[in-house]
Design a protein around this motif. Sequence first.
Motif, PDB file in Angstrom:
ATOM      1  N   GLU A  51       6.323  -5.228 -14.209  1.00  0.00           N
ATOM      2  CA  GLU A  51       7.506  -4.425 -14.507  1.00  0.00           C
ATOM      3  C   GLU A  51       7.228  -3.120 -15.255  1.00  0.00           C
ATOM      4  O   GLU A  51       7.786  -2.082 -14.889  1.00  0.00           O
ATOM      5  CB  GLU A  51       8.493  -5.283 -15.299  1.00  0.00           C
ATOM      6  CG  GLU A  51       9.938  -4.885 -15.088  1.00  0.00           C
ATOM      7  CD  GLU A  51      10.892  -5.937 -15.618  1.00  0.00           C
ATOM      8  OE1 GLU A  51      11.572  -5.640 -16.609  1.00  0.00           O
ATOM      9  OE2 GLU A  51      10.947  -7.036 -15.044  1.00  0.00           O
ATOM     10  N   ALA A  61       8.364   0.388 -13.678  1.00  0.00           N
ATOM     11  CA  ALA A  61       9.305   1.237 -14.419  1.00  0.00           C
ATOM     12  C   ALA A  61       8.728   2.630 -14.628  1.00  0.00           C
ATOM     13  O   ALA A  61       9.440   3.636 -14.489  1.00  0.00           O
ATOM     14  CB  ALA A  61       9.646   0.592 -15.764  1.00  0.00           C
ATOM     15  N   ASP A 117      11.176  -0.851 -20.958  1.00  0.00           N
ATOM     16  CA  ASP A 117      12.169  -1.258 -19.970  1.00  0.00           C
ATOM     17  C   ASP A 117      12.955  -2.440 -20.523  1.00  0.00           C
ATOM     18  O   ASP A 117      12.408  -3.528 -20.717  1.00  0.00           O
ATOM     19  CB  ASP A 117      11.493  -1.633 -18.653  1.00  0.00           C
ATOM     20  CG  ASP A 117      12.502  -2.051 -17.598  1.00  0.00           C
ATOM     21  OD1 ASP A 117      13.239  -1.163 -17.121  1.00  0.00           O
ATOM     22  OD2 ASP A 117      12.570  -3.238 -17.262  1.00  0.00           O
ATOM     23  N   THR A 144      13.974   2.742 -19.949  1.00  0.00           N
ATOM     24  CA  THR A 144      14.574   2.433 -18.653  1.00  0.00           C
ATOM     25  C   THR A 144      15.270   1.069 -18.756  1.00  0.00           C
ATOM     26  O   THR A 144      15.206   0.407 -19.786  1.00  0.00           O
ATOM     27  CB  THR A 144      13.524   2.397 -17.524  1.00  0.00           C
ATOM     28  OG1 THR A 144      12.550   1.377 -17.825  1.00  0.00           O
ATOM     29  CG2 THR A 144      12.824   3.740 -17.358  1.00  0.00           C
ATOM     30  N   GLY A 145      15.903   0.662 -17.661  1.00  0.00           N
ATOM     31  CA  GLY A 145      16.622  -0.618 -17.653  1.00  0.00           C
ATOM     32  C   GLY A 145      18.054  -0.448 -18.135  1.00  0.00           C
ATOM     33  O   GLY A 145      18.415   0.582 -18.734  1.00  0.00           O
ATOM     34  N   VAL A 170      13.011   0.568 -12.190  1.00  0.00           N
ATOM     35  CA  VAL A 170      12.062  -0.477 -11.783  1.00  0.00           C
ATOM     36  C   VAL A 170      12.104  -0.682 -10.270  1.00  0.00           C
ATOM     37  O   VAL A 170      11.063  -0.780  -9.613  1.00  0.00           O
ATOM     38  CB  VAL A 170      12.369  -1.801 -12.513  1.00  0.00           C
ATOM     39  CG1 VAL A 170      11.544  -2.936 -11.941  1.00  0.00           C
ATOM     40  CG2 VAL A 170      12.080  -1.660 -14.003  1.00  0.00           C
TER      41      VAL A 170
END
Length: 346
Positions: free
Chosen positions: A143, A147, A165, A294-295, A325
Amino acid sequence: MILDKIIGLFSHDIAIDLGTANTIVLLKGQGIIINEPSIVAVKTDKYDRDGTILAVGHEAKEMIGKTPGGIQAIRPMKDGVIADFDVTEKMIRYFIEKAHKRKTLIRPRVMVCVPYGLTGVERKAVKESAMSAGAREVFLIEEPMAAAIGAGLPIREPQGSLIVDIGGGTTEIGVISLGGLVISKSIRVAGDKLDIAIVDYIRKKYNLLIGERTGEEIKIQIGSASPLEVPLLMQVKGRDQVSGLLNTVELTSEDIRDAIKDQLREISNALKSVLESVPPDLAGDIVENGVVLTGGGALIRGLDKYLSDIVKLPVYIGNEPLLAVAKGTGKAMEELDLLHHINSLD
């Protein structure tokens, strides 16, 4: 080699971001074609021991907390790992078949994004699920790397990039340089734990019982990691645990900031522990380039400022953080030959 290239021309390769909260599927050359919750509704009565799938994704999410006896809405992914192998396999099969739609007789190659630190047994389980669901070949990418690729960071350059992330089940932190993960850390504190913290806080402070779906809605509507100039307000309905009657309370963004402070502290502590381990030559790059978020968790108001104040570094929210991602996984699928040397790919 020539045969592989010929097959590749007719195969519709698929990239899957198998998230705790949402599963996003990309088709090579077409981009994102599926973005649905990682939820499956199954029959659980004594006459159906195999667990017939009734609904997957959006339709199944609508059933959470509202199912009658004999039907159960299941989240087969928990804390970033497979909690229910059989249901996960059926969910992956559903998404692959929906994406592939039997376009060709050739089975697709599939790349699945997985959290950093997955055990060998868990990695094997993900691969077997995809193979059982109809994949010709399965690749895994971690991940933090996906990402970073999706956020557009220069992963192949000889400079350090730091990505955080914050997904549904895990927060993944990675320092990347020269196409590999130099340092990485995964903690099982992310969106789901924030939702639970909000539910618990409202129960304890206001004696109001609400569900996790409502907790998630509150987080999205008024959640904040830093003080806001003008606090946000929201009316929340639930059941009073003292009287047993239905009730409504008014919450503020300050309430939610107080509710999730412990979970945010865990995320910031994990980030600090990664920074403390960064090699000196990469530390200068990170000071210059900052930290990229991110996320879905990156969308919490003021989280960039909150983390920046703690680690004393610039913190930026990546472009389209919810999709970073997934887009990174899709890009890795398209550049598979170039990425075979990356440690995160297997």
